[in-house]
Enzyme design. Structure first.
Site, PDB file in Angstrom:
ATOM      1  N   GLU A   9       0.827  -1.210   0.000  1.00 42.02           N
ATOM      2  CA  GLU A   9       0.000   0.000   0.000  1.00 42.02           C
ATOM      3  C   GLU A   9       0.865   1.266   0.000  1.00 42.02           C
ATOM      4  O   GLU A   9       0.711   2.146   0.837  1.00 42.02           O
ATOM      5  CB  GLU A   9      -0.982  -0.028   1.187  1.00 42.02           C
ATOM      6  CG  GLU A   9      -1.922  -1.230   1.110  1.00 42.02           C
ATOM      7  CD  GLU A   9      -2.943  -1.311   2.231  1.00 42.02           C
ATOM      8  OE1 GLU A   9      -2.668  -0.808   3.328  1.00 42.02           O
ATOM      9  OE2 GLU A   9      -4.023  -1.898   2.000  1.00 42.02           O
ATOM     10  N   ASP A  58      -7.973  -9.291   4.204  1.00 44.10           N
ATOM     11  CA  ASP A  58      -7.735  -8.155   5.090  1.00 44.10           C
ATOM     12  C   ASP A  58      -8.799  -8.083   6.173  1.00 44.10           C
ATOM     13  O   ASP A  58      -9.626  -7.178   6.156  1.00 44.10           O
ATOM     14  CB  ASP A  58      -7.746  -6.861   4.257  1.00 44.10           C
ATOM     15  CG  ASP A  58      -7.394  -5.641   5.088  1.00 44.10           C
ATOM     16  OD1 ASP A  58      -6.896  -5.818   6.204  1.00 44.10           O
ATOM     17  OD2 ASP A  58      -7.646  -4.518   4.623  1.00 44.10           O
ATOM     18  N   GLU A  64     -12.583  -2.802  12.216  1.00 45.38           N
ATOM     19  CA  GLU A  64     -12.622  -2.081  10.943  1.00 45.38           C
ATOM     20  C   GLU A  64     -13.752  -2.577  10.041  1.00 45.38           C
ATOM     21  O   GLU A  64     -14.563  -1.791   9.564  1.00 45.38           O
ATOM     22  CB  GLU A  64     -11.276  -2.220  10.227  1.00 45.38           C
ATOM     23  CG  GLU A  64     -11.271  -1.551   8.874  1.00 45.38           C
ATOM     24  CD  GLU A  64      -9.932  -1.668   8.155  1.00 45.38           C
ATOM     25  OE1 GLU A  64      -8.994  -2.233   8.725  1.00 45.38           O
ATOM     26  OE2 GLU A  64      -9.851  -1.176   7.017  1.00 45.38           O
TER      27      GLU A  64
HETATM   28  C1  GCU Z   1      -6.166  -2.353   5.881  1.00 42.42           C
HETATM   29  C2  GCU Z   1      -6.608  -1.053   6.454  1.00 42.42           C
HETATM   30  C3  GCU Z   1      -5.517  -0.028   6.390  1.00 42.42           C
HETATM   31  C4  GCU Z   1      -4.224  -0.584   6.967  1.00 42.42           C
HETATM   32  C5  GCU Z   1      -3.877  -1.906   6.332  1.00 42.42           C
HETATM   33  C6  GCU Z   1      -2.717  -2.620   6.979  1.00 42.42           C
HETATM   34  O1  GCU Z   1      -6.028  -2.254   4.493  1.00 42.42           O
HETATM   35  O2  GCU Z   1      -7.741  -0.588   5.784  1.00 42.42           O
HETATM   36  O3  GCU Z   1      -5.946   1.095   7.110  1.00 42.42           O
HETATM   37  O4  GCU Z   1      -3.191   0.293   6.805  1.00 42.42           O
HETATM   38  O5  GCU Z   1      -4.958  -2.777   6.429  1.00 42.42           O
HETATM   39  O6  GCU Z   1      -2.966  -3.610   7.674  1.00 42.42           O
HETATM   40  O7  GCU Z   1      -1.578  -2.235   6.812  1.00 42.42           O
END
Ligand code: GCU
Length: 605
Positions: free
Chosen positions: A232, A311, A339
């Protein structure tokens, strides 16, 4: 300041207590119990309790005495026998990963702002941090990672300019046996004058070596670093053509002389996917990345794997990586922050999920257990007063992964509230069933990702359908789901053979994963004789009815205020959420399939 399971111990912890032994003696005095303590350093975190004439003798290691004190106080309060014989934790690292940002916000936080960061600086009430330490110690949590895995500036300076503050914070938690961990930014050398963060570059290695020395001079018992890399948009070794073993080992070697561990997250996938491309399947990613690296990590690297391949969805199969890796130290990562599981508004008790995961993986293959925290500055710490159950149970579960979910829930309800036994059972029942109910009205049959994008609360079946995150349901007029068998994306083949066979056969596949592994027409006949589309309708209607029933049951409980009002106010929102899920998802599938509900209930056009 309110407490859950430590209710009757809700007196400030004096600043003068400097060691776990002193905290243990303090807790015994507060509870008016006759406990004596003997430290046997060899026992480490372990302890043994024995009855003496008028009380108990707790023998334990330096922190073991404190864990022994809490175990005894719990048992005495519950009217149970204290544990027999020497007790040792199954996992040596029982970690809370807090996604707190320097500005005081918490990524995926549902209980207010950070308890220790605000305005790009440390900002906390030391008394409250001591209570936090006590809360964590009381259930055996021994590592707190204090900042978000997404390291936003100036959080990289936690191992730079903020070191004196970090050291002071660590000092407050030390008497509770809680060590800090820091999430670090893999590219930090580049913010400090180097033109690369290549893990094989000797200047980069020297930079990290020096940094580790400075960090450990300030916080000698730091547990280590946590890294989210090449995930990400986070920087990582891939930018230099290096793999994750090379990246992790480079950092681990700098921590090794100080006894630190390097926790490397396996949450790695392509987040810039093209929805048109049916060949790439996100759940495959972690296994594809890390299986070839099995055995290549140094012994102080722990690969931290989310419990499922996606996730933290409401329902996912266990991550095949957790089953596949044989020569890599692993931590499983759970998420207490709700979440995708109701934002600490809807009830969602997690111990049944952990039981399933550990039953599949086996506790022996894990060195550590981690959970994304659910804490914040709210007066009750967790937003929903019942969400504290998940923190309590996580600590005890990481200590003993053989724990029974129902027993953990029972313990928490008994320690937290003085309810008449029938009411207490009602509450425990609500909690034990809460996950199944939430799953039914949100994501029955293994469908994931039908949530509001970004927010992740409430339904939006098209929200992620044409997005870049690899999160599709592929619903059309003919059917729904993704074929993940060998004939499809092949994801099912990542499992050991017996599981691969089970998941690949739609007739044998567990119902709650059916649409995770298979693409099926709406007319597909389920084992119970109903069609798939009818089951989608029925489950959403039933889940909503069950939410109504929960709301009625909650009304009958004489909970103390403000917990009663808070729980009821949240339940009102939960019921609205359930109705919303029922109507949006049913309408979505009705519009595609054109099939009427056989029971003629209201489905909007
Ligand atoms: C999910 C979550 C993010 C977080 C990511 C992670 O995608 O929505 O906010 O950063 O997990 O575990 O790194």
């Amino acid at each position: 300041m309110r407490y859950a399971w430590l209710r009757e111990l809700a007196v400030p912890v004096p600043e003068t207590l400097k060691s776990p032994l002193e905290v243990a003696a303090f807790e015994a005095r507060q509870a008016a119990e006759r406990l004596r303590f003997a430290v046997d350093e060899k026992m480490g975190e372990g302890y043994a309790a024995e009855k003496t004439g008028d009380g108990y003798l707790v023998t334990g290691g330096t922190t073991g005495v404190l864990y022994g004190a809490y175990a005894l106080l719990r048992a005495l309060r519950l009217g149970e026998e204290p544990p027999r014989g020497a007790q040792f934790p199954r996992c040596s690292l029982r970690m809370l990963n807090c996604w707190d940002n320097m500005d005081g916000t918490i990524e995926r936080g549902y209980a207010g702002r950070s308890l220790w960061l605000e305005g790009d600086a440390f900002a906390y009430d030391p008394g409250r941090v001591r209570q936090l330490g006590r809360m964590l110690a009381s259930v055996g949590i021994n590592v707190l990672c204090l900042n978000n895995v997404n390291v936003h500036a100036p959080a990289q300076q936690l191992i730079g300019d903020f070191l004196p503050d970090l050291a002071a914070f660590a000092g407050i938690l030390r008497p509770f046996g809680v060590r800090l961990m820091v999430s670090v930014d893999f590219s930090m050398p580049m913010q400090c004058g180097l033109n690369t963060a290549d893990p094989l570059d000797s200047r980069v290695q020297a930079w990290w070596r020096e940094r580790a020395g400075i960090v450990y001079a300030a916080v000698p018992d730091l547990a280590g670093f946590l890294v989210k890399a090449d995930s990400e948009h986070r920087p990582g070794p891939n930018a230099y053509g290096r793999d994750h073993a090379q990246g992790a080992n480079m950092l681990a070697r700098t921590l090794k002389p100080f006894g630190g561990v390097l926790v490397w997250r396996a949450f790695v996938y392509n987040c810039l996917q093209d929805w048109r491309d049916r060949a790439v399947d996100r759940p495959c990613a972690a296994y594809d990345t890390y299986m070839p690296l099995d055995g290549k990590f140094d012994d102080n690297v722990i690969l931290q794997v989310k419990n499922g391949p996606y996730d933290f969805q409401v329902r996912e199969p266990v991550s095949p990586l957790l089953l596949g890796l044989k020569n890599t130290a692993m931590a499983v990562e759970f998420q207490l922050a709700q979440e995708y599981t109701g934002h600490q508004i809807d009830l969602y008790a997690m111990p049944p999920l952990w039981r399933e995961v550990i039953d599949a993986v086996g506790a022996d293959s894990l060195r550590a257990m981690a959970a994304v925290g659910n804490l914040g500055r709210d007066e009750n710490w967790t937003g929903h007063p019942f969400a504290a159950l998940n923190l309590f149970a996580f600590g005890l579960f990481a200590w003993d992964p053989g724990s029974d979910p129902g027993a953990l829930i029972d313990q928490w309800t008994r320690l937290t509230y003085d309810l008449p036994e029938d009411q207490r059972k009602t509450l425990a029942g609500l909690l034990l069933d809460s996950r199944a109910v939430y799953e039914k009205y949100t994501a029955p049959l293994g469908l994931c990702w039908m949530v509001q994008p970004g927010l992740h609360y409430g339904p939006n079946p098209y929200g992620y359908e044409f997005d870049a995150w690899g999160t599709y349901n592929r619903a059309d007029r003919n059917g729904v789901g993704i074929d993940r068998t060998a004939a499809g994306t092949g994801y099912a083949c990542q499992y050991p053979e017996s599981l691969a066979r089970l998941y690949s056969d739609p007739a044998a596949c567990p119902e709650n994963l059916l649409l995770f592994f298979h693409r099926l027409p709406y007319g597909h006949v389920m084992p119970d004789g109903r069609t798939l589309i009818q089951r989608i309708y029925d489950d959403h209607f039933d889940g909503c009815e069950q939410a109504y029933a929960m709301a009625r049951a909650l009304q009958t409980l004489d909970l103390p205020e403000p917990d009663r009002s808070e729980a009821l106010a949240r339940m009102e929102k939960q019921v609205k959420n359930a109705e919303n899920w029922r109507d949006v998802i049913n309408t979505f599938f009705y519009r595609f399939s054109g099939v009427e509900d056989s029971r003629e209930r209201k489905i909007y056009e």
